[in-house]
Scaffold this motif. Structure first.
Motif, PDB file in Angstrom:
ATOM      1  N   HIS A   1       0.810  -1.227   0.000  1.00  0.00           N
ATOM      2  CA  HIS A   1       0.000   0.000   0.000  1.00  0.00           C
ATOM      3  C   HIS A   1       0.841   1.275   0.000  1.00  0.00           C
ATOM      4  CE1 HIS A   1       0.880  -0.456   4.284  1.00  0.00           C
ATOM      5  NE2 HIS A   1       0.441   0.785   4.489  1.00  0.00           N
ATOM      6  N   LEU A   2       2.150   1.139   0.187  1.00  0.00           N
ATOM      7  CA  LEU A   2       3.025   2.312   0.198  1.00  0.00           C
ATOM      8  C   LEU A   2       3.449   2.749  -1.197  1.00  0.00           C
ATOM      9  CD1 LEU A   2       5.370   1.274   3.134  1.00  0.00           C
ATOM     10  CD2 LEU A   2       3.401   2.826   3.196  1.00  0.00           C
ATOM     11  N   THR A   3       3.173   1.929  -2.189  1.00  0.00           N
ATOM     12  CA  THR A   3       3.672   2.206  -3.539  1.00  0.00           C
ATOM     13  C   THR A   3       2.561   2.544  -4.522  1.00  0.00           C
ATOM     14  OG1 THR A   3       3.578  -0.141  -4.109  1.00  0.00           O
ATOM     15  CG2 THR A   3       5.649   0.676  -3.179  1.00  0.00           C
ATOM     16  N   VAL A   4       1.404   2.886  -4.029  1.00  0.00           N
ATOM     17  CA  VAL A   4       0.270   3.189  -4.900  1.00  0.00           C
ATOM     18  C   VAL A   4      -0.167   4.642  -4.699  1.00  0.00           C
ATOM     19  CG1 VAL A   4      -0.540   0.790  -4.977  1.00  0.00           C
ATOM     20  CG2 VAL A   4      -1.370   2.309  -3.201  1.00  0.00           C
ATOM     21  N   PRO A   5      -0.914   5.181  -5.661  1.00  0.00           N
ATOM     22  CA  PRO A   5      -1.305   6.593  -5.565  1.00  0.00           C
ATOM     23  C   PRO A   5      -2.134   6.962  -4.335  1.00  0.00           C
ATOM     24  CG  PRO A   5      -1.660   5.762  -7.782  1.00  0.00           C
ATOM     25  CD  PRO A   5      -1.295   4.588  -6.937  1.00  0.00           C
ATOM     26  N   ASN A   6      -2.880   6.035  -3.771  1.00  0.00           N
ATOM     27  CA  ASN A   6      -3.781   6.360  -2.664  1.00  0.00           C
ATOM     28  C   ASN A   6      -3.107   6.275  -1.285  1.00  0.00           C
ATOM     29  OD1 ASN A   6      -6.276   7.339  -1.996  1.00  0.00           O
ATOM     30  ND2 ASN A   6      -7.301   5.370  -2.044  1.00  0.00           N
ATOM     31  N   VAL A   7      -1.774   6.214  -1.262  1.00  0.00           N
ATOM     32  CA  VAL A   7      -1.057   6.085   0.004  1.00  0.00           C
ATOM     33  C   VAL A   7      -1.380   7.209   0.995  1.00  0.00           C
ATOM     34  CG1 VAL A   7       1.103   7.209  -0.704  1.00  0.00           C
ATOM     35  CG2 VAL A   7       1.162   5.431   1.032  1.00  0.00           C
ATOM     36  N   PRO A   8      -1.675   8.442   0.571  1.00  0.00           N
ATOM     37  CA  PRO A   8      -2.020   9.465   1.568  1.00  0.00           C
ATOM     38  C   PRO A   8      -3.272   9.129   2.385  1.00  0.00           C
ATOM     39  CG  PRO A   8      -1.440  10.499  -0.501  1.00  0.00           C
ATOM     40  CD  PRO A   8      -1.545   9.020  -0.763  1.00  0.00           C
TER      41      PRO A   8
ATOM     42  N   ARG B   1      10.383  12.801  11.683  1.00  0.00           N
ATOM     43  CA  ARG B   1       9.283  13.531  11.046  1.00  0.00           C
ATOM     44  C   ARG B   1       8.356  12.545  10.359  1.00  0.00           C
ATOM     45  NH1 ARG B   1      13.013  13.220   7.080  1.00  0.00           N
ATOM     46  NH2 ARG B   1      12.297  13.225   4.948  1.00  0.00           N
ATOM     47  N   ARG B   2       7.128  12.965  10.196  1.00  0.00           N
ATOM     48  CA  ARG B   2       6.161  12.180   9.435  1.00  0.00           C
ATOM     49  C   ARG B   2       6.186  12.679   8.007  1.00  0.00           C
ATOM     50  NH1 ARG B   2       2.515   9.102  12.333  1.00  0.00           N
ATOM     51  NH2 ARG B   2       2.564   9.497  14.543  1.00  0.00           N
ATOM     52  N   GLY B   3       5.689  11.857   7.125  1.00  0.00           N
ATOM     53  CA  GLY B   3       5.614  12.293   5.737  1.00  0.00           C
ATOM     54  C   GLY B   3       5.930  11.158   4.808  1.00  0.00           C
ATOM     55  N   ALA B   4       6.180  11.502   3.577  1.00  0.00           N
ATOM     56  CA  ALA B   4       6.465  10.506   2.558  1.00  0.00           C
ATOM     57  C   ALA B   4       7.780   9.803   2.872  1.00  0.00           C
ATOM     58  CB  ALA B   4       6.537  11.172   1.191  1.00  0.00           C
ATOM     59  N   LEU B   5       7.793   8.513   2.644  1.00  0.00           N
ATOM     60  CA  LEU B   5       9.007   7.747   2.856  1.00  0.00           C
ATOM     61  C   LEU B   5       9.994   8.015   1.728  1.00  0.00           C
ATOM     62  CD1 LEU B   5       7.481   4.332   3.912  1.00  0.00           C
ATOM     63  CD2 LEU B   5       8.652   5.954   5.361  1.00  0.00           C
ATOM     64  N   GLN B   6      11.254   8.079   2.068  1.00  0.00           N
ATOM     65  CA  GLN B   6      12.283   8.267   1.066  1.00  0.00           C
ATOM     66  C   GLN B   6      12.591   6.933   0.404  1.00  0.00           C
ATOM     67  OE1 GLN B   6      15.439   9.826   3.439  1.00  0.00           O
ATOM     68  NE2 GLN B   6      14.514  11.832   3.657  1.00  0.00           N
ATOM     69  N   ALA B   7      13.191   6.969  -0.772  1.00  0.00           N
ATOM     70  CA  ALA B   7      13.528   5.748  -1.508  1.00  0.00           C
ATOM     71  C   ALA B   7      14.436   4.849  -0.676  1.00  0.00           C
ATOM     72  CB  ALA B   7      14.173   6.089  -2.843  1.00  0.00           C
ATOM     73  N   VAL B   8      15.360   5.448   0.064  1.00  0.00           N
ATOM     74  CA  VAL B   8      16.253   4.660   0.915  1.00  0.00           C
ATOM     75  C   VAL B   8      15.447   3.927   1.981  1.00  0.00           C
ATOM     76  CG1 VAL B   8      18.164   4.813   2.561  1.00  0.00           C
ATOM     77  CG2 VAL B   8      18.184   6.203   0.490  1.00  0.00           C
ATOM     78  N   ALA B   9      14.455   4.598   2.524  1.00  0.00           N
ATOM     79  CA  ALA B   9      13.624   3.985   3.557  1.00  0.00           C
ATOM     80  C   ALA B   9      12.884   2.784   3.000  1.00  0.00           C
ATOM     81  CB  ALA B   9      12.647   5.003   4.118  1.00  0.00           C
TER      82      ALA B   9
END
Length: 141
Positions: free
Chosen positions: A9-16, A114-122
């Motif tokens: 679910h982290l890699t789809v458009p509706n993740v927010p 911090r909260r927010g979008a995960l980075q590619a490394v994460a």
């Protein structure tokens, strides 16, 4: 979405929407509320997400079930007539994999500070840890 992959679910458009929904289930479980109905979810979301329509919530819940993060059980508590048995109504609860995934993401958010979008490394780190968990789970099975 890919079936039974708790981080899908982290890699789809509706993740927010998916992340706040999963956090709502985790918070509900901490209050000993095991199941949530779709109409309970918007009230459990952060203020900025509460205006989401019920149809969007139901779609999000169904997608999270597909990923293996939530389990859907028939909701017969509100049945008052025979016709109600034929309506598609579910109550949802966290799966063990979904709870572990959300706790891992929460820990990762906390570690980043911090909260927010995960980075590619994460995401790479999460995938590596998930693979390690799958190996451990296979050994236990």
């Amino acid at each position: 979405m890919v079936g039974e992959v708790p981080f899908a679910h982290l890699t789809v458009p509706n993740v927010p929407l998916y992340r706040p929904v999963m956090r709502a289930f985790l918070a509900a479980k901490e209050r000993f509320a095991i199941h949530l109905r779709p109409d309970d979810v918007p009230a459990a979301l952060p203020a900025q997400d509460r205006s989401v329509e019920l149809d969007a919530v139901v779609k999000a819940l169904d997608s999270l079930v597909e990923c293996g993060n939530l389990r859907a059980d028939p909701d017969t508590a509100r049945v008052t007539a025979v016709e109600d048995f034929y309506r598609k109504r579910f109550i949802y609860q966290l799966t063990q994999a979904g709870e572990a995934a959300e706790e891992a993401l929460s820990s990762y958010d906390k570690a980043l500070g911090r909260r927010g979008a995960l980075q590619a490394v994460a995401l790479h780190d999460i995938v590596a840890q998930l693979r390690a968990l799958l190996v451990l789970a296979a050994d236990l099975a």
